[in-house]
Enzyme design. Structure first.
Site, PDB file in Angstrom:
ATOM      1  N   SER A  12      -3.079   5.493 -31.046  1.00  0.00           N
ATOM      2  CA  SER A  12      -2.667   5.347 -29.467  1.00  0.00           C
ATOM      3  C   SER A  12      -3.640   6.102 -28.501  1.00  0.00           C
ATOM      4  CB  SER A  12      -1.165   5.682 -29.265  1.00  0.00           C
ATOM      5  OG  SER A  12      -0.865   5.922 -27.891  1.00  0.00           O
ATOM      6  N   TYR A  57       6.117  11.644 -30.561  1.00  0.00           N
ATOM      7  CA  TYR A  57       5.187  10.615 -30.672  1.00  0.00           C
ATOM      8  C   TYR A  57       3.480  10.873 -30.415  1.00  0.00           C
ATOM      9  CZ  TYR A  57       3.475   5.884 -29.624  1.00  0.00           C
ATOM     10  OH  TYR A  57       2.658   4.561 -29.610  1.00  0.00           O
TER      11      TYR A  57
END
Ligand code: NAD
Length: 261
Positions: A144, A158
């Site tokens: 990401s 995350y």
């Protein structure tokens, strides 16, 4: 001189029931690949399989929770027994969790890290064991932008997990470059998938407010829209095929210019 890398024939995609994983399975199918659609959502995975066949490929569904490492290893071994080798592994299954560090507990932290990092780590291990025997292969991890810049508020677990995936990718790229195993990752920013809709549904139960927030999300990337799953899949296919034969250890943003800005 090593022989040129062969075009991929057998591809394993985790988290392929929906979103980026589904688009990736379909994109490899367009190249004629056989794709293992590995996901805990068997019903949606069957829909992906139909799309894979319609796109000119084939494959099968393997229902699994990637955090069950014994079953993950079994799924990898089954494909090698059935197909001879795995050319490409795409570690794509992932989950977000919007919770600040003062509120998170150990079980919640583990729930995020077990999917995003631990399962990715061990899927790489299980597949690399086979790729060493086969003489090469390619791995693409879905990290990401949040593994490159901490641009997402209130998601420390995350963000930590995706940052770890970026450096795991580079570590493995260095360790296995001489064995012709290339390891790269893509770093999406905002991609219009069920993950975004599910996340918004938990945060904004009101329909009108949710639609407004989603429109605001579209505006975050410099291109003034979210990426499509197919756009991320294109980057994954590039990194998984000999088109990128000189590239390993890369973290490729697919983010409409987010990191650049
Ligand atoms: N959508 C975005 O904006 C975005 C941005 C950056 C990174 N990502 C990453 O992209 C990847 C794909 O996400 P997406 O947006 O397509 O979401 P998605 O929710 O559409 O797809 C995720 C898939 O992973 C599967 N999955 C989740 N946990 C699993 C488990 N334990 N075992 C097996 N399967 C499991 C889900 O069933 C689902 O099919 C994730 O790693 C996510 O973190 C997404």
């Amino acid at each position: 001189m090593r022989p040129p890398a062969r075009d991929p024939q057998t591809v394993v995609v985790t988290g392929a029931a929906t979103g980026i994983g589904r688009a990736t399975a379909v994109a490899f199918a367009r190249l004629g690949c056989w794709v293992l659609i590995a996901d805990r959502n068997a019903a949606r995975a069957e829909e992906t399989l139909a799309l894979v066949r319609a796109a000119g490929g084939d494959g099968r569904v393997r229902a699994l929770d990637v955090t069950d490492l014994a079953d993950l290893r079994a799924a990898v071994d089954e494909v090698v027994a059935e197909r001879g080798r795995i050319d490409v592994l795409v570690n794509n299954a992932g989950r977000p969790m919007a919770i600040r560090i003062e509120d998170i507990d150990e079980a919640q932290f583990d729930a995020v890290l077990d999917v995003n990092l631990k399962a990715t780590f061990f899927a790489c291990k299980y597949v690399i064991e086979h790729m060493l025997v086969a003489g090469g292969g390619a791995i693409v991890n879905t990290a990401s932008d949040m593994g490159l810049v901490a641009g997402l508020p209130n998601q420390p677990a995350y963000v930590a997990s995706k940052g770890a995936v970026v450096l795991l990718t580079k570590a493995l790229a260095v360790d296995y470059a001489e064995q012709d195993i290339r390891v790269n990752c893509v770093c999406p920013c905002l991609t219009d998938t069920p993950m975004i809709d599910d996340f918004l549904a938990t945060q904004f139960p009101d329909d009108a407010e949710r639609a407004k927030v989603k429109a605001e999300l579209h505006a975050i990337q410099p291109i003034a829209r979210m990426n499509t799953p197919a756009e991320v899949a294109s980057a994954i296919v590039f990194l998984g095929t000999p088109a990128s034969s000189g590239t390993t250890g890369v973290a490729l943003p697919v983010d409409g210019g987010f990191v650049a800005r």
